[in-house]
Scaffold this motif. Structure first.
Motif, short mmCIF file in Angstrom:
data_model
loop_
_atom_site.label_atom_id
_atom_site.label_comp_id
_atom_site.label_asym_id
_atom_site.label_seq_id
_atom_site.Cartn_x
_atom_site.Cartn_y
_atom_site.Cartn_z
N GLN A 166 -49.36 59.53 -11.45
CA GLN A 166 -50.22 60.67 -9.96
C GLN A 166 -49.77 60.97 -8.97
OE1 GLN A 166 -54.52 59.39 -10.20
NE2 GLN A 166 -54.59 61.39 -10.53
N MET A 167 -49.44 59.51 -7.94
CA MET A 167 -49.19 59.93 -6.42
C MET A 167 -47.68 60.79 -6.34
SD MET A 167 -49.88 56.13 -4.43
CE MET A 167 -48.83 55.61 -5.36
N ALA A 168 -46.81 60.88 -7.61
CA ALA A 168 -45.77 60.91 -7.43
C ALA A 168 -46.00 63.04 -7.18
CB ALA A 168 -44.40 60.65 -8.06
N ARG A 169 -46.68 62.78 -8.81
CA ARG A 169 -46.97 64.35 -9.41
C ARG A 169 -47.49 64.85 -8.12
NH1 ARG A 169 -49.57 68.26 -12.40
NH2 ARG A 169 -47.88 69.81 -13.31
N THR A 170 -48.58 64.42 -6.88
CA THR A 170 -49.78 64.83 -6.38
C THR A 170 -48.72 65.62 -5.02
OG1 THR A 170 -51.61 64.18 -6.61
CG2 THR A 170 -51.45 64.50 -4.65
N ASP A 171 -47.74 64.66 -4.71
CA ASP A 171 -47.31 64.94 -3.45
C ASP A 171 -45.68 66.71 -4.07
OD1 ASP A 171 -48.15 62.53 -1.92
OD2 ASP A 171 -46.02 61.69 -2.02
N ALA A 172 -45.22 66.33 -5.18
CA ALA A 172 -45.01 67.39 -5.50
C ALA A 172 -45.27 68.71 -5.34
CB ALA A 172 -44.13 67.21 -6.55
N ARG A 173 -46.43 68.46 -5.64
CA ARG A 173 -47.60 70.04 -5.79
C ARG A 173 -48.23 70.05 -4.40
NH1 ARG A 173 -47.99 72.41 -11.06
NH2 ARG A 173 -50.64 72.75 -10.34
N ARG A 174 -48.72 69.06 -3.89
CA ARG A 174 -48.33 70.16 -2.10
C ARG A 174 -47.36 70.23 -1.92
NH1 ARG A 174 -52.45 64.07 -1.02
NH2 ARG A 174 -54.23 65.09 -1.60
N ASP A 175 -46.20 70.12 -2.11
CA ASP A 175 -44.84 70.71 -1.52
C ASP A 175 -44.46 71.54 -2.53
OD1 ASP A 175 -45.06 68.86 1.00
OD2 ASP A 175 -43.28 67.39 0.05
N GLY A 176 -45.43 72.41 -2.55
CA GLY A 176 -44.98 73.48 -3.10
C GLY A 176 -44.18 73.42 -4.65
N TYR A 177 -43.90 72.89 -5.27
CA TYR A 177 -43.32 72.46 -6.50
C TYR A 177 -43.87 72.51 -7.68
CZ TYR A 177 -39.34 71.01 -2.97
OH TYR A 177 -38.28 71.12 -3.22
N ASP A 178 -43.77 72.79 -9.09
CA ASP A 178 -44.12 72.02 -10.32
C ASP A 178 -44.43 70.78 -10.46
OD1 ASP A 178 -44.41 74.77 -10.63
OD2 ASP A 178 -42.82 74.91 -11.12
N GLU A 179 -43.60 69.69 -10.16
CA GLU A 179 -43.11 68.61 -11.01
C GLU A 179 -42.72 67.72 -10.11
OE1 GLU A 179 -44.52 65.54 -12.30
OE2 GLU A 179 -44.98 66.34 -14.24
N ALA A 180 -42.61 66.29 -10.41
CA ALA A 180 -41.72 65.13 -9.88
C ALA A 180 -40.50 64.27 -10.43
CB ALA A 180 -42.34 64.33 -8.65
N LEU A 181 -39.38 63.93 -9.77
CA LEU A 181 -39.10 63.39 -10.49
C LEU A 181 -38.12 62.25 -10.24
CD1 LEU A 181 -36.26 63.68 -12.70
CD2 LEU A 181 -34.27 64.09 -11.37
N LEU A 182 -38.28 60.62 -10.71
CA LEU A 182 -38.08 59.67 -10.00
C LEU A 182 -37.44 59.43 -10.55
CD1 LEU A 182 -41.74 60.50 -10.84
CD2 LEU A 182 -42.00 57.66 -10.24
N LEU A 183 -36.85 58.15 -9.65
CA LEU A 183 -35.32 57.57 -9.97
C LEU A 183 -36.02 56.25 -9.69
CD1 LEU A 183 -33.48 58.67 -6.37
CD2 LEU A 183 -33.67 59.77 -9.32
N ASP A 184 -35.25 55.21 -10.79
CA ASP A 184 -35.32 53.75 -10.80
C ASP A 184 -35.43 52.74 -9.60
OD1 ASP A 184 -32.98 53.58 -11.42
OD2 ASP A 184 -32.40 53.04 -13.52
N ALA A 185 -35.46 51.59 -9.78
CA ALA A 185 -34.93 51.25 -8.94
C ALA A 185 -33.32 51.15 -8.50
CB ALA A 185 -35.83 49.12 -8.88
N ASN A 186 -32.24 51.35 -9.08
CA ASN A 186 -31.59 51.25 -9.14
C ASN A 186 -31.06 53.01 -8.58
OD1 ASN A 186 -30.68 48.68 -9.77
ND2 ASN A 186 -30.81 49.02 -12.01
N GLY A 187 -31.95 53.85 -8.08
CA GLY A 187 -31.36 54.88 -7.90
C GLY A 187 -30.63 56.15 -8.92
N GLN A 188 -30.74 55.45 -10.22
CA GLN A 188 -30.77 56.45 -11.72
C GLN A 188 -31.50 57.17 -11.60
OE1 GLN A 188 -27.61 56.02 -12.43
NE2 GLN A 188 -26.68 54.73 -12.45
N VAL A 189 -31.75 58.37 -12.70
CA VAL A 189 -32.88 58.92 -12.33
C VAL A 189 -33.73 58.71 -13.88
CG1 VAL A 189 -33.56 61.12 -13.78
CG2 VAL A 189 -31.85 61.20 -11.98
N ALA A 190 -34.97 58.32 -13.45
CA ALA A 190 -35.43 57.43 -14.80
C ALA A 190 -36.49 58.20 -15.39
CB ALA A 190 -37.20 56.68 -14.26
N GLU A 191 -37.31 59.75 -15.06
CA GLU A 191 -38.33 60.30 -15.88
C GLU A 191 -39.68 61.44 -14.42
OE1 GLU A 191 -41.14 58.38 -18.20
OE2 GLU A 191 -41.53 56.93 -16.50
N GLY A 192 -39.51 62.14 -15.38
CA GLY A 192 -40.83 62.64 -14.10
C GLY A 192 -41.94 61.95 -14.17
#
Length: 303
Positions: A166-192
């Protein structure tokens, strides 16, 4: 979302505004509960719920991972789901089963608490954003890191896990984006925030492995359909710069369905438009869930 008339709670169909819970409840205070997101689609044969049994099995498994039991069998929940859809007269709807502790349990030990179950339905259109199924979504890499595999029980669709998303998506929406993409603890792509993620490179679909991700039912659906269509699908770790040089990318999930991703961090993916592979997969997906395909009819539970 558009509210419905009724909600099913612990064996009773009650009015939407009467579906209340006490403010002193373990789930409200600590997020200790599990839920599912399911869709019912309008078909020529009537309303049909997509992969209902699979979702409800995952609900019970999520509870088991957290250490409690949903007080209804899968078959009982299937019938209750059909009951509430009929009560609300819905041709299409989003379905939210939630197993929760509605009262008591203010200590972190919850053994003596009663587990409640509700099943709500409402209309929910394009989750990522109106029009994004066609034009695609603009995405921002989140500053929040996806839970480490030993930080949360990440194979459970648990209420408390979603504070991060929820925090990730809220930040993305406030910055004008539709969605967030999260990385994992190793810096690899995880998920939306609530979606699994795919890229297309040279006609091959690549998606992160499920090592610490929820076992997505829509993800599985898309992989099955893609392989049946002759596409190679690989599950492997990759970094976000790998995304920047992909020809296509898309999110999948019950809410997102199959939503193109056309931009990451202000860099267009491919030509910045929904790609042909994504469109093929969208068409195949909607043909199945809307009952227009003769394949995988066992994935549909008619109301």
């Amino acid at each position: 979302m558009e509210k419905a008339d009724y909600i099913w709670i612990d064996g009773k169909v009650v009015g939407w505004d009467d579906a209340t819970s006490h403010v002193i409840g373990n789930t409200l205070h600590y997020g200790f509960g599990v839920f599912e997101g399911i869709r019912c689609y309008k078909t020529e044969q009537g309303p049909a719920v997509f992969r209902l049994h699979d979702h409800l099995i995952r609900l019970r498994n999520s509870a088991k991972i957290l250490g409690f039991e949903v007080p209804y069998s899968v078959d009982e929940m299937v019938e209750s789901t059909r009951e509430i859809i009929r009560a609300n007269g819905a041709d299409e709807c989003y379905i939210r089963p939630l197993a929760y502790i509605g009262e008591g349990g203010m200590g972190l030990a919850y053994e003596d608490c009663q587990v409640n179950l509700l099943i709500a339905t409402w209309f929910w259109g394009e989750y990522v954003g109106k029009g994004t199924l066609e034009r695609g979504s603009r995405v921002k890499t989140s500053s929040y890191i996806r839970h480490h595999i030993n930080t949360h029980m990440s194979k459970a669709k648990a209420c408390g896990n979603y504070l991060l998303f929820q925090m990730a998506r809220t930040d993305a929406r406030r910055d004008g984006y539709d969605e967030a993409l999260l990385l994992d603890a190793n810096g690899q792509v995880a998920e939306g925030s609530v979606e699994h993620f795919f890229v297309v490179r040279n006609g091959v679909l690549v998606t992160p492995p499920l090592t610490h991700l929820l076992d997505g039912i829509t993800r599985d659906t898309v992989i099955v359909l893609a392989r049946e269509m002759g596409f190679e699908v690989r599950e492997e770790a990759f970094s976000r710069d790998y995304v920047h040089t992909a020809q296509e990318a898309f999110f999948v999930g019950t809410g997102a369905e199959v939503t193109p991703v056309v931009e990451l961090d202000r860099r267009p993916i491919g030509d910045g438009l929904r790609g042909p592979v994504t469109k093929q997969l969208q068409d195949a997906y909607f043909d199945v869930v809307k009952g227009r395909s003769n394949s995988h009819t066992d994935w549909l539970t008619y109301v």
